[in-house]
Scaffold this motif. Structure first.
Motif, PDB file in Angstrom:
ATOM      1  N   ILE A   1       0.803  -1.189  -0.041  1.00 12.11           N
ATOM      2  CA  ILE A   1      -0.085  -0.035  -0.053  1.00 12.11           C
ATOM      3  C   ILE A   1       0.768   1.254   0.196  1.00 12.11           C
ATOM      4  CG2 ILE A   1      -0.224   0.012   2.543  1.00 12.11           C
ATOM      5  CD1 ILE A   1      -2.788   1.231   2.451  1.00 12.11           C
ATOM      6  N   THR A   2       0.592   2.249  -0.758  1.00 14.96           N
ATOM      7  CA  THR A   2       1.000   3.470  -0.849  1.00 14.96           C
ATOM      8  C   THR A   2       0.213   4.707  -0.534  1.00 14.96           C
ATOM      9  OG1 THR A   2       2.742   2.736  -2.494  1.00 14.96           O
ATOM     10  CG2 THR A   2       2.647   4.983  -2.268  1.00 14.96           C
TER      11      THR A   2
ATOM     12  N   HIS B   1       0.430   4.196  13.448  1.00 18.16           N
ATOM     13  CA  HIS B   1      -1.402   3.932  13.630  1.00 18.16           C
ATOM     14  C   HIS B   1      -1.789   2.898  12.792  1.00 18.16           C
ATOM     15  CE1 HIS B   1      -2.686   7.218  16.310  1.00 18.16           C
ATOM     16  NE2 HIS B   1      -1.658   7.685  16.077  1.00 18.16           N
ATOM     17  N   PHE B   2      -1.049   2.929  11.731  1.00 13.03           N
ATOM     18  CA  PHE B   2      -1.532   1.933  10.565  1.00 13.03           C
ATOM     19  C   PHE B   2      -1.461   0.563  11.203  1.00 13.03           C
ATOM     20  CE2 PHE B   2      -0.942  -0.954   7.096  1.00 13.03           C
ATOM     21  CZ  PHE B   2      -2.036  -0.545   6.304  1.00 13.03           C
ATOM     22  N   ARG B   3      -0.300   0.243  11.595  1.00 10.14           N
ATOM     23  CA  ARG B   3       0.112  -1.239  12.318  1.00 10.14           C
ATOM     24  C   ARG B   3      -0.861  -1.232  13.425  1.00 10.14           C
ATOM     25  NH1 ARG B   3       1.916  -3.107   7.922  1.00 10.14           N
ATOM     26  NH2 ARG B   3       3.748  -2.209   7.197  1.00 10.14           N
ATOM     27  N   GLN B   4      -1.200  -0.430  14.366  1.00 10.29           N
ATOM     28  CA  GLN B   4      -2.289  -0.817  15.319  1.00 10.29           C
ATOM     29  C   GLN B   4      -3.533  -0.829  14.882  1.00 10.29           C
ATOM     30  OE1 GLN B   4      -2.125   2.698  17.683  1.00 10.29           O
ATOM     31  NE2 GLN B   4      -0.505   2.148  18.839  1.00 10.29           N
TER      32      GLN B   4
ATOM     33  N   CYS C   1      -7.053  -7.759   6.850  1.00  8.74           N
ATOM     34  CA  CYS C   1      -6.335  -8.290   5.541  1.00  8.74           C
ATOM     35  C   CYS C   1      -5.055  -7.262   5.245  1.00  8.74           C
ATOM     36  CB  CYS C   1      -7.207  -8.297   4.291  1.00  8.74           C
ATOM     37  SG  CYS C   1      -8.001  -6.455   3.955  1.00  8.74           S
ATOM     38  N   ALA C   2      -4.969  -6.056   5.960  1.00 12.62           N
ATOM     39  CA  ALA C   2      -3.781  -5.518   5.514  1.00 12.62           C
ATOM     40  C   ALA C   2      -2.662  -5.601   6.902  1.00 12.62           C
ATOM     41  CB  ALA C   2      -4.340  -4.000   5.658  1.00 12.62           C
ATOM     42  N   GLU C   3      -2.806  -6.417   7.582  1.00 19.15           N
ATOM     43  CA  GLU C   3      -1.956  -6.711   8.788  1.00 19.15           C
ATOM     44  C   GLU C   3      -0.563  -6.966   8.209  1.00 19.15           C
ATOM     45  OE1 GLU C   3      -2.377 -10.011  11.515  1.00 19.15           O
ATOM     46  OE2 GLU C   3      -1.484  -9.057  12.981  1.00 19.15           O
ATOM     47  N   ARG C   4      -0.225  -7.434   7.333  1.00 20.74           N
ATOM     48  CA  ARG C   4       1.304  -7.748   6.810  1.00 20.74           C
ATOM     49  C   ARG C   4       1.685  -6.825   5.499  1.00 20.74           C
ATOM     50  NH1 ARG C   4       2.159 -13.504   5.740  1.00 20.74           N
ATOM     51  NH2 ARG C   4      -0.171 -13.439   5.066  1.00 20.74           N
TER      52      ARG C   4
ATOM     53  N   LEU D   1      -2.433   0.252  -4.562  1.00 25.72           N
ATOM     54  CA  LEU D   1      -2.782  -0.938  -3.674  1.00 25.72           C
ATOM     55  C   LEU D   1      -2.530  -2.210  -4.399  1.00 25.72           C
ATOM     56  CD1 LEU D   1      -4.278  -1.758  -0.972  1.00 25.72           C
ATOM     57  CD2 LEU D   1      -6.275  -1.502  -2.198  1.00 25.72           C
ATOM     58  N   GLU D   2      -1.823  -3.229  -3.916  1.00 27.79           N
ATOM     59  CA  GLU D   2      -1.664  -4.380  -4.544  1.00 27.79           C
ATOM     60  C   GLU D   2      -2.123  -5.578  -3.544  1.00 27.79           C
ATOM     61  OE1 GLU D   2       2.372  -5.529  -5.530  1.00 27.79           O
ATOM     62  OE2 GLU D   2       1.977  -7.518  -5.611  1.00 27.79           O
ATOM     63  N   LEU D   3      -2.830  -6.352  -4.202  1.00 23.36           N
ATOM     64  CA  LEU D   3      -3.824  -7.318  -3.529  1.00 23.36           C
ATOM     65  C   LEU D   3      -3.247  -8.707  -3.877  1.00 23.36           C
ATOM     66  CD1 LEU D   3      -7.277  -5.821  -3.788  1.00 23.36           C
ATOM     67  CD2 LEU D   3      -5.776  -5.709  -1.856  1.00 23.36           C
ATOM     68  N   GLU D   4      -3.155  -9.860  -2.911  1.00 17.06           N
ATOM     69  CA  GLU D   4      -2.781 -11.011  -3.171  1.00 17.06           C
ATOM     70  C   GLU D   4      -4.212 -11.670  -3.171  1.00 17.06           C
ATOM     71  OE1 GLU D   4       0.105 -13.219  -1.035  1.00 17.06           O
ATOM     72  OE2 GLU D   4      -1.435 -14.460  -0.219  1.00 17.06           O
ATOM     73  N   MET D   5      -4.544 -12.334  -4.475  1.00 17.23           N
ATOM     74  CA  MET D   5      -5.972 -12.798  -4.614  1.00 17.23           C
ATOM     75  C   MET D   5      -6.178 -14.381  -4.104  1.00 17.23           C
ATOM     76  SD  MET D   5      -7.216 -10.299  -5.849  1.00 17.23           S
ATOM     77  CE  MET D   5      -8.846 -10.637  -6.603  1.00 17.23           C
ATOM     78  N   ASP D   6      -7.271 -14.777  -3.878  1.00 17.29           N
ATOM     79  CA  ASP D   6      -7.527 -16.012  -3.472  1.00 17.29           C
ATOM     80  C   ASP D   6      -7.799 -16.855  -4.826  1.00 17.29           C
ATOM     81  OD1 ASP D   6      -8.838 -18.201  -2.931  1.00 17.29           O
ATOM     82  OD2 ASP D   6     -10.513 -17.509  -1.954  1.00 17.29           O
ATOM     83  N   ASP D   7      -6.802 -17.975  -4.852  1.00 16.72           N
ATOM     84  CA  ASP D   7      -6.892 -18.701  -6.442  1.00 16.72           C
ATOM     85  C   ASP D   7      -8.350 -18.977  -6.577  1.00 16.72           C
ATOM     86  OD1 ASP D   7      -4.138 -18.668  -6.159  1.00 16.72           O
ATOM     87  OD2 ASP D   7      -4.088 -20.773  -5.301  1.00 16.72           O
TER      88      ASP D   7
END
Length: 93
Positions: free
Chosen positions: A29-30, A47-50, A56-59, A83-89
């Motif tokens: 995420i940028t 704040h973002f990490r908390q 889904c953005a934790e890591r 934003l880059e997402l990892e998609m469910d197969d």
């Protein structure tokens, strides 16, 4: 409190995007911080990490760009730039 509300709102939007796109998680995420948004990159990151913990953005890798231009049209804003997402197969089929 202003910072918490801003970041909480962003994380809620990320959650909504993950659900809508059937994504497993946010990979990258940028965000862009305006000169008058009252948050330093370190403060925003904290704040973002908390707020992202357990979502889904934790890591997610967080990239922060900040502006020094107080006359920029969005100087008071925090903007999601990419934003880059990892998609469910299964979602790809």
């Amino acid at each position: 409190m202003h910072e918490t509300a801003l970041v909480k709102n962003l994380v809620q939007k990320l959650q909504a995007i993950c659900t809508e796109e059937k994504a497993d998680r946010v990979v990258d995420i940028t965000v862009w911080l305006g000169a008058l948004c009252h948050m330093s990159p370190d403060h925003f990151s904290e704040h973002f990490r908390q707020e992202a913990a357990g979502t889904c953005a934790e890591r997610a890798r967080l990239k922060i760009e900040s502006s020094d231009d107080i006359n920029h049209a969005n100087a008071q804003d925090v903007l999601l730039q990419s934003l880059e997402l990892e998609m469910d197969d299964e979602a790809l089929q």
